[in-house]
Design a protein around this motif. Structure first.
Motif, PDB file in Angstrom:
ATOM      1  N   ALA A   1       0.738  -1.192   0.066  1.00 56.88           N
ATOM      2  CA  ALA A   1       0.156   0.011  -0.069  1.00 56.88           C
ATOM      3  C   ALA A   1       0.809   1.335   0.211  1.00 56.88           C
ATOM      4  CB  ALA A   1      -0.880  -0.037   1.130  1.00 56.88           C
ATOM      5  N   LEU A   2       2.041   1.314   0.766  1.00 59.05           N
ATOM      6  CA  LEU A   2       2.929   2.275   0.823  1.00 59.05           C
ATOM      7  C   LEU A   2       3.332   2.518  -0.671  1.00 59.05           C
ATOM      8  CD1 LEU A   2       4.407   4.446   2.297  1.00 59.05           C
ATOM      9  CD2 LEU A   2       6.210   2.829   2.895  1.00 59.05           C
ATOM     10  N   LYS A   3       3.646   1.539  -1.154  1.00 57.59           N
ATOM     11  CA  LYS A   3       4.259   1.671  -2.584  1.00 57.59           C
ATOM     12  C   LYS A   3       3.276   2.342  -3.569  1.00 57.59           C
ATOM     13  CE  LYS A   3       7.839  -1.999  -2.637  1.00 57.59           C
ATOM     14  NZ  LYS A   3       8.031  -3.277  -2.708  1.00 57.59           N
ATOM     15  N   GLY A   4       1.888   1.882  -3.436  1.00 56.79           N
ATOM     16  CA  GLY A   4       0.861   2.547  -4.166  1.00 56.79           C
ATOM     17  C   GLY A   4       0.699   3.940  -3.979  1.00 56.79           C
ATOM     18  N   TYR A   5       0.762   4.381  -2.636  1.00 57.17           N
ATOM     19  CA  TYR A   5       0.439   5.734  -2.470  1.00 57.17           C
ATOM     20  C   TYR A   5       1.806   6.693  -2.823  1.00 57.17           C
ATOM     21  CZ  TYR A   5      -3.302   4.592   0.720  1.00 57.17           C
ATOM     22  OH  TYR A   5      -4.616   4.062   1.145  1.00 57.17           O
ATOM     23  N   ALA A   6       2.764   6.030  -2.663  1.00 57.91           N
ATOM     24  CA  ALA A   6       4.251   6.697  -3.079  1.00 57.91           C
ATOM     25  C   ALA A   6       4.134   6.944  -4.560  1.00 57.91           C
ATOM     26  CB  ALA A   6       5.349   5.930  -2.639  1.00 57.91           C
ATOM     27  N   GLY A   7       3.562   6.037  -5.306  1.00 54.56           N
ATOM     28  CA  GLY A   7       3.260   6.368  -6.806  1.00 54.56           C
ATOM     29  C   GLY A   7       2.497   7.325  -7.267  1.00 54.56           C
ATOM     30  N   LEU A   8       1.496   7.385  -6.178  1.00 58.31           N
ATOM     31  CA  LEU A   8       0.622   8.418  -6.607  1.00 58.31           C
ATOM     32  C   LEU A   8       1.054   9.841  -6.261  1.00 58.31           C
ATOM     33  CD1 LEU A   8      -2.610   6.801  -5.538  1.00 58.31           C
ATOM     34  CD2 LEU A   8      -2.132   7.628  -7.806  1.00 58.31           C
ATOM     35  N   LEU A   9       2.054   9.879  -5.248  1.00 58.74           N
ATOM     36  CA  LEU A   9       2.669  11.183  -4.825  1.00 58.74           C
ATOM     37  C   LEU A   9       3.969  11.533  -5.417  1.00 58.74           C
ATOM     38  CD1 LEU A   9       1.818  10.549  -1.086  1.00 58.74           C
ATOM     39  CD2 LEU A   9       0.813  11.974  -2.629  1.00 58.74           C
ATOM     40  N   GLN A  10       4.580  10.687  -6.185  1.00 57.69           N
ATOM     41  CA  GLN A  10       5.939  11.096  -6.621  1.00 57.69           C
ATOM     42  C   GLN A  10       5.947  12.080  -7.602  1.00 57.69           C
ATOM     43  OE1 GLN A  10       7.381   7.897  -9.673  1.00 57.69           O
ATOM     44  NE2 GLN A  10       7.069   6.964  -7.814  1.00 57.69           N
ATOM     45  N   ASN A  11       4.792  12.215  -8.556  1.00 58.37           N
ATOM     46  CA  ASN A  11       4.760  13.268  -9.394  1.00 58.37           C
ATOM     47  C   ASN A  11       4.936  14.794  -8.618  1.00 58.37           C
ATOM     48  OD1 ASN A  11       5.049  11.231 -11.340  1.00 58.37           O
ATOM     49  ND2 ASN A  11       2.643  11.367 -11.767  1.00 58.37           N
ATOM     50  N   GLY A  12       4.653  14.728  -7.641  1.00 57.23           N
ATOM     51  CA  GLY A  12       4.437  16.131  -7.062  1.00 57.23           C
ATOM     52  C   GLY A  12       3.099  16.880  -7.439  1.00 57.23           C
ATOM     53  N   GLU A  13       2.233  16.314  -7.766  1.00 55.24           N
ATOM     54  CA  GLU A  13       1.039  16.770  -8.154  1.00 55.24           C
ATOM     55  C   GLU A  13       0.091  16.929  -6.923  1.00 55.24           C
ATOM     56  OE1 GLU A  13      -1.278  14.792 -11.161  1.00 55.24           O
ATOM     57  OE2 GLU A  13       0.480  14.426 -12.438  1.00 55.24           O
ATOM     58  N   ARG A  14      -0.834  17.943  -6.702  1.00 56.42           N
ATOM     59  CA  ARG A  14      -1.578  18.104  -5.321  1.00 56.42           C
ATOM     60  C   ARG A  14      -2.891  18.075  -6.033  1.00 56.42           C
ATOM     61  NH1 ARG A  14       1.668  15.735  -2.970  1.00 56.42           N
ATOM     62  NH2 ARG A  14       3.242  16.803  -1.679  1.00 56.42           N
ATOM     63  N   ASP A  15      -3.411  17.420  -6.973  1.00 51.83           N
ATOM     64  CA  ASP A  15      -4.892  17.225  -7.264  1.00 51.83           C
ATOM     65  C   ASP A  15      -5.489  16.301  -6.316  1.00 51.83           C
ATOM     66  OD1 ASP A  15      -3.646  14.805  -7.627  1.00 51.83           O
ATOM     67  OD2 ASP A  15      -4.592  14.315  -9.686  1.00 51.83           O
ATOM     68  N   LEU A  16      -6.804  15.996  -6.566  1.00 49.07           N
ATOM     69  CA  LEU A  16      -7.620  15.638  -5.423  1.00 49.07           C
ATOM     70  C   LEU A  16      -7.365  13.918  -5.159  1.00 49.07           C
ATOM     71  CD1 LEU A  16     -11.217  16.790  -6.771  1.00 49.07           C
ATOM     72  CD2 LEU A  16      -9.834  17.451  -4.739  1.00 49.07           C
ATOM     73  N   ILE A  17      -6.667  13.484  -6.286  1.00 54.23           N
ATOM     74  CA  ILE A  17      -6.328  12.042  -5.874  1.00 54.23           C
ATOM     75  C   ILE A  17      -4.885  12.089  -5.097  1.00 54.23           C
ATOM     76  CG2 ILE A  17      -5.328   9.909  -7.103  1.00 54.23           C
ATOM     77  CD1 ILE A  17      -8.284  10.410  -7.601  1.00 54.23           C
ATOM     78  N   ALA A  18      -4.071  13.097  -5.370  1.00 54.35           N
ATOM     79  CA  ALA A  18      -2.805  12.962  -4.550  1.00 54.35           C
ATOM     80  C   ALA A  18      -3.325  13.218  -3.025  1.00 54.35           C
ATOM     81  CB  ALA A  18      -1.816  13.903  -4.968  1.00 54.35           C
ATOM     82  N   GLN A  19      -4.201  14.402  -2.922  1.00 53.66           N
ATOM     83  CA  GLN A  19      -4.916  14.692  -1.552  1.00 53.66           C
ATOM     84  C   GLN A  19      -5.335  13.475  -0.810  1.00 53.66           C
ATOM     85  OE1 GLN A  19      -7.106  18.161  -2.040  1.00 53.66           O
ATOM     86  NE2 GLN A  19      -5.520  19.438  -2.711  1.00 53.66           N
ATOM     87  N   GLN A  20      -6.238  12.782  -1.639  1.00 48.11           N
ATOM     88  CA  GLN A  20      -6.700  11.608  -0.836  1.00 48.11           C
ATOM     89  C   GLN A  20      -5.761  10.520  -0.566  1.00 48.11           C
ATOM     90  OE1 GLN A  20     -10.098  11.590  -0.291  1.00 48.11           O
ATOM     91  NE2 GLN A  20      -9.661   9.688   0.933  1.00 48.11           N
ATOM     92  N   ALA A  21      -4.656  10.460  -1.363  1.00 45.90           N
ATOM     93  CA  ALA A  21      -3.474   9.322  -1.114  1.00 45.90           C
ATOM     94  C   ALA A  21      -2.673   9.921   0.061  1.00 45.90           C
ATOM     95  CB  ALA A  21      -2.589   9.514  -2.031  1.00 45.90           C
ATOM     96  N   LEU A  22      -2.568  11.115   0.495  1.00 43.79           N
ATOM     97  CA  LEU A  22      -1.883  11.780   1.656  1.00 43.79           C
ATOM     98  C   LEU A  22      -2.735  11.407   2.891  1.00 43.79           C
ATOM     99  CD1 LEU A  22      -0.388  15.250   0.433  1.00 43.79           C
ATOM    100  CD2 LEU A  22       0.689  13.227   1.647  1.00 43.79           C
TER     101      LEU A  22
END
Length: 183
Positions: A78-99
């Motif tokens: 799960a940590l790898k999945g969340y990190a994959g969503l956050l590594q682009n530096g984007e702060r869209d709704l998906i990245a906020q939900q991942a955080l």
């Protein structure tokens, strides 16, 4: 002449409405397929040997996969999945939900452990703070951060009364003035 103009305007408006309806229909079809895939991921048993979603798939599916892995107890995947969503530096709704989900995962892990939970609480608090920097209006993150701060309070050594001198005990030295110059 007037009739032809009215028919032309009516035809153009009809084509615009038909195009908008077609676009909405295609978007509805895509969203329905995406929702069905997310429901399949949520219903599938996600154990230790869960297959991952390809990186080229929709970010919503990656988030659903990481959430399912987290709920199943496979925190490393799960940590790898969340990190994959956050590594682009984007702060869209998906990245906020991942955080948000990542912070909650760390907090749940800290609550489950009897010893050594402080680093997990700190990681969870940091993720929630990162989310609040990007979206200060997120009240769920504020609430979870407050709960985490109650479970693992911050160190207040710098502000303790024992380490600070009282105002009367401080001596101020100003260059160029002698001690008797001021009244």
């Amino acid at each position: 002449m007037k009739r032809r103009t009215v028919h032309l305007v009516f035809g153009v408006l009809s084509l615009c409405c038909a195009g908008a309806a077609l676009e909405r229909g295609l978007r509805l079809r895509q969203t329905t397929g995406l929702n069905a895939e997310i429901a399949r991921i949520a219903d599938a048993p996600a154990g230790k040997d869960a297959t991952g979603i390809p990186l080229r798939s929709a970010r919503e599916l990656q988030l659903a996969q990481a959430l399912a892995l987290s709920k199943a107890g496979n925190h490393d995947a799960a940590l790898k999945g969340y990190a994959g969503l956050l590594q682009n530096g984007e702060r869209d709704l998906i990245a906020q939900q991942a955080l948000f989900n990542l912070g909650n995962m760390y907090l749940r892990q800290g609550l489950a452990q009897q010893t050594g939970a402080v680093p997990l609480f700190e990681l969870g608090k940091q993720r929630l703070r990162d989310l609040l920097r990007a979206a200060p209006q997120d009240w769920d993150a504020r609430y979870n951060l407050e709960r985490a701060l109650r479970l693992a309070p911050e160190e207040q050594e710098a502000f303790s009364a024992e380490q600070q001198q009282s105002v009367e005990q401080r001596r101020v030295r100003v260059p160029g003035f002698v001690a008797g110059d001021l009244p």
